[in-house]
Design a protein around this motif. Structure first.
Motif, PDB file in Angstrom:
ATOM      1  N   LEU A 103      44.869  21.814  22.802  1.00  0.00           N
ATOM      2  CA  LEU A 103      45.559  21.152  23.912  1.00  0.00           C
ATOM      3  C   LEU A 103      43.988  20.061  24.260  1.00  0.00           C
ATOM      4  O   LEU A 103      43.763  19.123  24.643  1.00  0.00           O
ATOM      5  CB  LEU A 103      46.000  20.904  24.859  1.00  0.00           C
ATOM      6  CG  LEU A 103      47.800  21.620  24.415  1.00  0.00           C
ATOM      7  CD1 LEU A 103      48.239  22.127  26.169  1.00  0.00           C
ATOM      8  CD2 LEU A 103      48.179  20.549  23.720  1.00  0.00           C
ATOM      9  N   ALA A 104      42.515  20.998  24.148  1.00  0.00           N
ATOM     10  CA  ALA A 104      41.605  20.598  24.258  1.00  0.00           C
ATOM     11  C   ALA A 104      40.936  19.070  23.675  1.00  0.00           C
ATOM     12  O   ALA A 104      40.238  18.244  23.893  1.00  0.00           O
ATOM     13  CB  ALA A 104      40.389  21.497  23.583  1.00  0.00           C
ATOM     14  N   ARG A 105      41.546  19.299  21.967  1.00  0.00           N
ATOM     15  CA  ARG A 105      41.226  18.227  21.013  1.00  0.00           C
ATOM     16  C   ARG A 105      42.067  17.510  21.097  1.00  0.00           C
ATOM     17  O   ARG A 105      41.582  16.018  21.039  1.00  0.00           O
ATOM     18  CB  ARG A 105      41.305  18.739  20.070  1.00  0.00           C
ATOM     19  CG  ARG A 105      40.240  19.984  19.635  1.00  0.00           C
ATOM     20  CD  ARG A 105      40.513  20.230  18.068  1.00  0.00           C
ATOM     21  NE  ARG A 105      39.568  21.249  17.733  1.00  0.00           N
ATOM     22  CZ  ARG A 105      39.082  22.383  17.678  1.00  0.00           C
ATOM     23  NH1 ARG A 105      39.576  22.824  18.891  1.00  0.00           N
ATOM     24  NH2 ARG A 105      37.647  22.520  17.469  1.00  0.00           N
ATOM     25  N   VAL A 106      43.708  17.467  22.260  1.00  0.00           N
ATOM     26  CA  VAL A 106      44.637  15.918  22.043  1.00  0.00           C
ATOM     27  C   VAL A 106      43.702  15.676  23.434  1.00  0.00           C
ATOM     28  O   VAL A 106      43.569  14.135  23.140  1.00  0.00           O
ATOM     29  CB  VAL A 106      45.607  16.410  22.613  1.00  0.00           C
ATOM     30  CG1 VAL A 106      46.388  15.450  22.971  1.00  0.00           C
ATOM     31  CG2 VAL A 106      46.426  17.436  21.734  1.00  0.00           C
ATOM     32  N   GLN A 107      43.287  15.808  24.316  1.00  0.00           N
ATOM     33  CA  GLN A 107      42.459  15.300  25.212  1.00  0.00           C
ATOM     34  C   GLN A 107      41.179  14.622  24.338  1.00  0.00           C
ATOM     35  O   GLN A 107      40.448  13.880  25.251  1.00  0.00           O
ATOM     36  CB  GLN A 107      41.867  16.247  26.252  1.00  0.00           C
ATOM     37  CG  GLN A 107      41.577  15.380  27.645  1.00  0.00           C
ATOM     38  CD  GLN A 107      42.203  14.656  27.824  1.00  0.00           C
ATOM     39  OE1 GLN A 107      43.347  15.091  28.636  1.00  0.00           O
ATOM     40  NE2 GLN A 107      41.453  13.522  28.584  1.00  0.00           N
ATOM     41  N   LYS A 108      40.288  15.198  24.156  1.00  0.00           N
ATOM     42  CA  LYS A 108      38.982  15.308  23.173  1.00  0.00           C
ATOM     43  C   LYS A 108      39.490  13.187  22.589  1.00  0.00           C
ATOM     44  O   LYS A 108      38.956  12.464  22.895  1.00  0.00           O
ATOM     45  CB  LYS A 108      38.545  15.494  21.926  1.00  0.00           C
ATOM     46  CG  LYS A 108      37.418  15.027  21.423  1.00  0.00           C
ATOM     47  CD  LYS A 108      37.066  15.789  20.483  1.00  0.00           C
ATOM     48  CE  LYS A 108      36.087  15.618  19.590  1.00  0.00           C
ATOM     49  NZ  LYS A 108      35.681  16.806  18.501  1.00  0.00           N
ATOM     50  N   TYR A 109      40.170  13.783  21.826  1.00  0.00           N
ATOM     51  CA  TYR A 109      40.667  11.553  21.492  1.00  0.00           C
ATOM     52  C   TYR A 109      41.508  11.069  21.547  1.00  0.00           C
ATOM     53  O   TYR A 109      41.735   9.622  21.988  1.00  0.00           O
ATOM     54  CB  TYR A 109      41.596  12.631  19.472  1.00  0.00           C
ATOM     55  CG  TYR A 109      40.332  12.855  18.453  1.00  0.00           C
ATOM     56  CD1 TYR A 109      39.816  12.312  18.186  1.00  0.00           C
ATOM     57  CD2 TYR A 109      40.509  13.958  18.754  1.00  0.00           C
ATOM     58  CE1 TYR A 109      38.773  13.167  17.165  1.00  0.00           C
ATOM     59  CE2 TYR A 109      39.506  15.070  17.425  1.00  0.00           C
ATOM     60  CZ  TYR A 109      38.954  13.911  17.222  1.00  0.00           C
ATOM     61  OH  TYR A 109      38.039  14.802  16.016  1.00  0.00           O
TER      62      TYR A 109
END
Length: 231
Positions: A186-192
């Motif tokens: 989910l941190a990567r979802v937020q990042k992109y």
């Protein structure tokens, strides 16, 4: 229940957008029967074999997405996710295969159901044709729903009896060790999402909702013994 892992802003927007689709899995009769231990073993066997077929495409989607990101940490995480889908969850299939009478050859020779094919194609096509954010939103609902569902069922049951016919499944998906996996995903979802424009984010929410719908349809295809029309 309160989420067992942090949910960043955009991931929460996705879950809120797909609230009905995400929540529908929690009350599907397949899930309720599995939790009670009353699920017909033949239905569970059908589900497990189809799940193994699905995970091959989930692994493909993660691997393809790894070629679209430039950050080495993101590449490695996606490659590990692709491997984990086949190795870690594959152990669950091997274990149940011994008791339910199926093996790697059975899985290889089984045709995916219409719902399963549709879900696989949705993920892979999104990863290939969509943005990186859309790709992450296509794969996120599967682990997110299973982990949250597993921990929800554990909370409802209080404990998992050792003689429960689906104890291995319940123990795997209620394992808090998966919370770290979801935190990173989910941190990567937020990042992109932070790098995307509003149009891309709107498409990503739709992709997320579609994957949630396919998750419900996956329980349904096993519950109804879905098959292709006779040729």
């Amino acid at each position: 229940m309160q989420s067992p892992f942090p949910i960043p802003t955009f991931a929460l927007e996705c879950k809120t957008f797909a609230k009905d689709s995400f929540g529908a899995s929690f009350t599907h009769p397949f899930v309720l029967a599995l939790a009670k231990g009353t699920l017909d073993p033949k239905v569970f066997r059908f589900y497990q074999i189809q799940d193994a077929k699905y995970l091959e495409s989930f692994s493909d989607a993660c691997a393809i997405l790894s070629t679209k990101v430039s950050d080495p940490d993101d590449k490695l995480w996606l490659i590990d996710a692709a491997r984990m889908a086949l190795v870690v969850e594959g152990q669950l299939h091997i274990g149940y295969g011994k008791t339910l009478g199926y093996d790697a050859n059975t899985i290889a020779n089984t045709e995916p159901t219409p719902n399963n094919w549709a879900y696989q194609n949705h993920m892979v096509a999104t990863v290939m044709k969509g943005s990186v954010l859309e790709g992450f939103c296509a794969i996120a609902p599967c682990p997110w729903l299973y982990i949250e569902l597993g921990q929800h069922l554990l909370q409802e049951m209080g404990s998992i009896p050792q003689d429960h016919p689906y104890a291995s499944w319940l123990n795997m998906y209620s394992d808090p060790g998966f919370n770290e996996y979801m935190t990173h995903l989910l941190a990567r979802v937020q990042k992109y999402a932070d790098l995307a424009d509003e149009t891309s984010k709107a498409r990503a929410k739709m992709v997320f909702q579609q994957s949630c719908n396919y998750e419900w349809m996956f329980w349904e295809q096993a519950w109804t013994n879905q098959n292709w029309p006779s040729r």
